[in-house]
Design a protein around this motif. Structure first.
Motif, PDB file in Angstrom:
ATOM      1  N   LYS A 113       9.223 -22.474  16.908  1.00 13.62           N
ATOM      2  CA  LYS A 113      10.686 -22.371  16.869  1.00 13.62           C
ATOM      3  C   LYS A 113      11.335 -23.734  16.633  1.00 13.62           C
ATOM      4  O   LYS A 113      12.374 -23.836  15.987  1.00 13.62           O
ATOM      5  CB  LYS A 113      11.194 -21.779  18.188  1.00 13.62           C
ATOM      6  N   HIS A 114      10.716 -24.782  17.171  1.00 15.03           N
ATOM      7  CA  HIS A 114      11.271 -26.137  17.073  1.00 15.03           C
ATOM      8  C   HIS A 114      10.576 -26.903  15.950  1.00 15.03           C
ATOM      9  O   HIS A 114       9.359 -26.872  15.843  1.00 15.03           O
ATOM     10  CB  HIS A 114      11.091 -26.869  18.400  1.00 15.03           C
ATOM     11  N   SER A 115      11.362 -27.587  15.151  1.00 17.69           N
ATOM     12  CA  SER A 115      10.761 -28.366  14.072  1.00 17.69           C
ATOM     13  C   SER A 115      10.275 -29.726  14.559  1.00 17.69           C
ATOM     14  O   SER A 115       9.466 -30.359  13.883  1.00 17.69           O
ATOM     15  CB  SER A 115      11.744 -28.543  12.916  1.00 17.69           C
ATOM     16  N   LEU A 116      10.749 -30.160  15.730  1.00 20.85           N
ATOM     17  CA  LEU A 116      10.267 -31.413  16.316  1.00 20.85           C
ATOM     18  C   LEU A 116      10.097 -31.211  17.812  1.00 20.85           C
ATOM     19  O   LEU A 116      11.013 -30.745  18.495  1.00 20.85           O
ATOM     20  CB  LEU A 116      11.246 -32.569  16.072  1.00 20.85           C
ATOM     21  N   VAL A 117       8.920 -31.566  18.306  1.00 16.12           N
ATOM     22  CA  VAL A 117       8.640 -31.542  19.740  1.00 16.12           C
ATOM     23  C   VAL A 117       8.212 -32.950  20.128  1.00 16.12           C
ATOM     24  O   VAL A 117       7.276 -33.510  19.552  1.00 16.12           O
ATOM     25  CB  VAL A 117       7.539 -30.526  20.107  1.00 16.12           C
ATOM     26  N   VAL A 118       8.933 -33.530  21.087  1.00 17.11           N
ATOM     27  CA  VAL A 118       8.629 -34.873  21.584  1.00 17.11           C
ATOM     28  C   VAL A 118       7.859 -34.732  22.889  1.00 17.11           C
ATOM     29  O   VAL A 118       8.299 -34.041  23.809  1.00 17.11           O
ATOM     30  CB  VAL A 118       9.924 -35.694  21.811  1.00 17.11           C
ATOM     31  N   LEU A 119       6.708 -35.397  22.963  1.00 14.52           N
ATOM     32  CA  LEU A 119       5.880 -35.435  24.169  1.00 14.52           C
ATOM     33  C   LEU A 119       5.948 -36.857  24.710  1.00 14.52           C
ATOM     34  O   LEU A 119       5.062 -37.688  24.483  1.00 14.52           O
ATOM     35  CB  LEU A 119       4.442 -35.022  23.840  1.00 14.52           C
ATOM     36  N   VAL A 147       6.399 -27.891  11.793  1.00 16.66           N
ATOM     37  CA  VAL A 147       6.492 -28.437  13.152  1.00 16.66           C
ATOM     38  C   VAL A 147       5.931 -29.858  13.177  1.00 16.66           C
ATOM     39  O   VAL A 147       4.797 -30.097  12.773  1.00 16.66           O
ATOM     40  CB  VAL A 147       5.724 -27.558  14.166  1.00 16.66           C
ATOM     41  N   HIS A 148       6.749 -30.788  13.669  1.00 13.65           N
ATOM     42  CA  HIS A 148       6.351 -32.184  13.814  1.00 13.65           C
ATOM     43  C   HIS A 148       6.266 -32.497  15.305  1.00 13.65           C
ATOM     44  O   HIS A 148       7.057 -31.967  16.101  1.00 13.65           O
ATOM     45  CB  HIS A 148       7.362 -33.115  13.150  1.00 13.65           C
ATOM     46  N   VAL A 149       5.332 -33.369  15.685  1.00 17.32           N
ATOM     47  CA  VAL A 149       5.159 -33.736  17.088  1.00 17.32           C
ATOM     48  C   VAL A 149       5.119 -35.259  17.199  1.00 17.32           C
ATOM     49  O   VAL A 149       4.436 -35.929  16.414  1.00 17.32           O
ATOM     50  CB  VAL A 149       3.864 -33.134  17.676  1.00 17.32           C
ATOM     51  N   VAL A 150       5.866 -35.784  18.180  1.00 17.08           N
ATOM     52  CA  VAL A 150       5.858 -37.212  18.479  1.00 17.08           C
ATOM     53  C   VAL A 150       5.302 -37.384  19.886  1.00 17.08           C
ATOM     54  O   VAL A 150       5.763 -36.725  20.823  1.00 17.08           O
ATOM     55  CB  VAL A 150       7.278 -37.818  18.410  1.00 17.08           C
ATOM     56  N   LEU A 151       4.330 -38.270  20.032  1.00 15.54           N
ATOM     57  CA  LEU A 151       3.707 -38.549  21.325  1.00 15.54           C
ATOM     58  C   LEU A 151       3.923 -40.019  21.660  1.00 15.54           C
ATOM     59  O   LEU A 151       3.727 -40.884  20.790  1.00 15.54           O
ATOM     60  CB  LEU A 151       2.205 -38.259  21.280  1.00 15.54           C
ATOM     61  N   THR A 152       4.312 -40.322  22.909  1.00 15.84           N
ATOM     62  CA  THR A 152       4.579 -41.705  23.274  1.00 15.84           C
ATOM     63  C   THR A 152       3.785 -42.124  24.503  1.00 15.84           C
ATOM     64  O   THR A 152       3.359 -41.295  25.297  1.00 15.84           O
ATOM     65  CB  THR A 152       6.074 -41.950  23.571  1.00 15.84           C
ATOM     66  N   GLY A 153       3.649 -43.428  24.647  1.00 19.09           N
ATOM     67  CA  GLY A 153       3.057 -44.015  25.843  1.00 19.09           C
ATOM     68  C   GLY A 153       2.027 -45.077  25.504  1.00 19.09           C
ATOM     69  O   GLY A 153       1.498 -45.131  24.396  1.00 19.09           O
ATOM     70  N   ARG A 154       1.766 -45.909  26.490  1.00 17.80           N
ATOM     71  CA  ARG A 154       0.771 -46.987  26.339  1.00 17.80           C
ATOM     72  C   ARG A 154      -0.633 -46.409  26.253  1.00 17.80           C
ATOM     73  O   ARG A 154      -0.929 -45.400  26.876  1.00 17.80           O
ATOM     74  CB  ARG A 154       0.831 -47.915  27.548  1.00 17.80           C
ATOM     75  N   GLY A 155      -1.489 -47.089  25.514  1.00 18.34           N
ATOM     76  CA  GLY A 155      -2.907 -46.763  25.513  1.00 18.34           C
ATOM     77  C   GLY A 155      -3.283 -45.466  24.829  1.00 18.34           C
ATOM     78  O   GLY A 155      -4.120 -44.728  25.339  1.00 18.34           O
ATOM     79  N   ALA A 156      -2.703 -45.180  23.687  1.00 20.86           N
ATOM     80  CA  ALA A 156      -3.052 -43.947  22.969  1.00 20.86           C
ATOM     81  C   ALA A 156      -4.556 -43.912  22.703  1.00 20.86           C
ATOM     82  O   ALA A 156      -5.133 -44.896  22.235  1.00 20.86           O
ATOM     83  CB  ALA A 156      -2.286 -43.862  21.651  1.00 20.86           C
ATOM     84  N   PRO A 157      -5.208 -42.780  22.999  1.00 23.71           N
ATOM     85  CA  PRO A 157      -6.650 -42.665  22.751  1.00 23.71           C
ATOM     86  C   PRO A 157      -6.982 -42.793  21.257  1.00 23.71           C
ATOM     87  O   PRO A 157      -6.210 -42.360  20.400  1.00 23.71           O
ATOM     88  CB  PRO A 157      -6.989 -41.256  23.255  1.00 23.71           C
ATOM     89  N   ALA A 158      -8.133 -43.372  20.976  1.00 25.64           N
ATOM     90  CA  ALA A 158      -8.562 -43.608  19.591  1.00 25.64           C
ATOM     91  C   ALA A 158      -8.587 -42.319  18.769  1.00 25.64           C
ATOM     92  O   ALA A 158      -8.192 -42.311  17.601  1.00 25.64           O
ATOM     93  CB  ALA A 158      -9.929 -44.281  19.570  1.00 25.64           C
ATOM     94  N   LYS A 159      -9.036 -41.217  19.359  1.00 24.59           N
ATOM     95  CA  LYS A 159      -9.104 -39.949  18.621  1.00 24.59           C
ATOM     96  C   LYS A 159      -7.711 -39.467  18.223  1.00 24.59           C
ATOM     97  O   LYS A 159      -7.533 -38.877  17.160  1.00 24.59           O
ATOM     98  CB  LYS A 159      -9.805 -38.872  19.453  1.00 24.59           C
ATOM     99  N   LEU A 160      -6.721 -39.706  19.075  1.00 24.59           N
ATOM    100  CA  LEU A 160      -5.346 -39.324  18.753  1.00 24.59           C
ATOM    101  C   LEU A 160      -4.798 -40.214  17.638  1.00 24.59           C
ATOM    102  O   LEU A 160      -4.150 -39.732  16.709  1.00 24.59           O
ATOM    103  CB  LEU A 160      -4.466 -39.407  20.000  1.00 24.59           C
ATOM    104  N   ILE A 161      -5.076 -41.500  17.720  1.00 22.97           N
ATOM    105  CA  ILE A 161      -4.637 -42.427  16.671  1.00 22.97           C
ATOM    106  C   ILE A 161      -5.254 -42.030  15.334  1.00 22.97           C
ATOM    107  O   ILE A 161      -4.585 -42.038  14.303  1.00 22.97           O
ATOM    108  CB  ILE A 161      -4.992 -43.879  17.055  1.00 22.97           C
TER     109      ILE A 161
END
Length: 189
Positions: A113-119, A147-161
């Motif tokens: 339903k949402h075109s952008l979800v911020v985590l 659908v686009h997703v934005v994830l924030t925070g220190r130390g993003a895991p290598a697999k996510l990057i």
């Protein structure tokens, strides 16, 4: 100051390129990760798109400046945690809250339903194993085209990057806290 030459590559019409859901990561030790994500939320909302913001560290009752403004604009923002979980007296409870929060966020992402979800600030519970990284990656691998997703925070895991389409690392060069200046309302909340 170095003067840079203007780019000479021809403009590529984005309409001819692949359109798909994008994964954006804002990580690093510097300020601005959440602010950048909220800026994207404003851009998307300004185009008439549905946006949802989840904050994994904030309590549901938190009402900082961004909460008041986003609510005025009609952008839903929801705290999923119990505050600064690293100060929690009951880490098991904190972990349970954010895991339940992930279930909500995942359902929102998958519903389309949402075109952008911020985590926002999801990296803390990811890095501490409170949310299984494989579950997040599986959800992101199955994004719907719009659908686009934005994830924030220190130390993003290598697999996510590795999976992400865009990764920005905010680098701390100087911070007013180190000079003894306390948090400033509107700048640090």
């Amino acid at each position: 100051m170095n003067i840079e030459a203007l780019p000479v590559q021809p403009y590529v019409d984005a309409q001819q390129e692949e359109r798909r859901g994008l994964i954006t990561v804002h990580t690093g030790s510097g300020k601005g990760k959440s602010t950048a994500a909220l800026g994207l939320a404003l851009l998307e909302h300004g185009h008439g798109k549905e946006v949802k913001v989840y904050q994994f560290m904030n309590m549901p009752t938190t009402r900082f400046g961004e909460h008041r403004l986003l609510e005025q604009l009609g952008i839903p923002i929801e705290g999923l945690g119990d505050g600064f979980s690293w100060k929690s007296c009951d880490m098991h409870h904190s972990a349970g809250l954010v895991l339940q929060g992930w279930a909500k966020a995942e359902a929102t992402i998958r519903a389309g339903k949402h075109s952008l979800v911020v985590l926002d600030k999801i990296m803390f519970p990811l890095c501490h194993g409170w949310i299984p990284l494989d579950a997040v990656l599986a959800c992101l691998l199955e994004l719907q085209q719009h659908v686009h997703v934005v994830l924030t925070g220190r130390g993003a895991p290598a697999k996510l990057i590795e999976l992400a389409d865009t990764v920005t690392e905010m680098t701390l060069i100087k911070h007013h806290f180190k000079a003894g200046v306390p948090a400033q309302r509107g700048i640090d909340d």
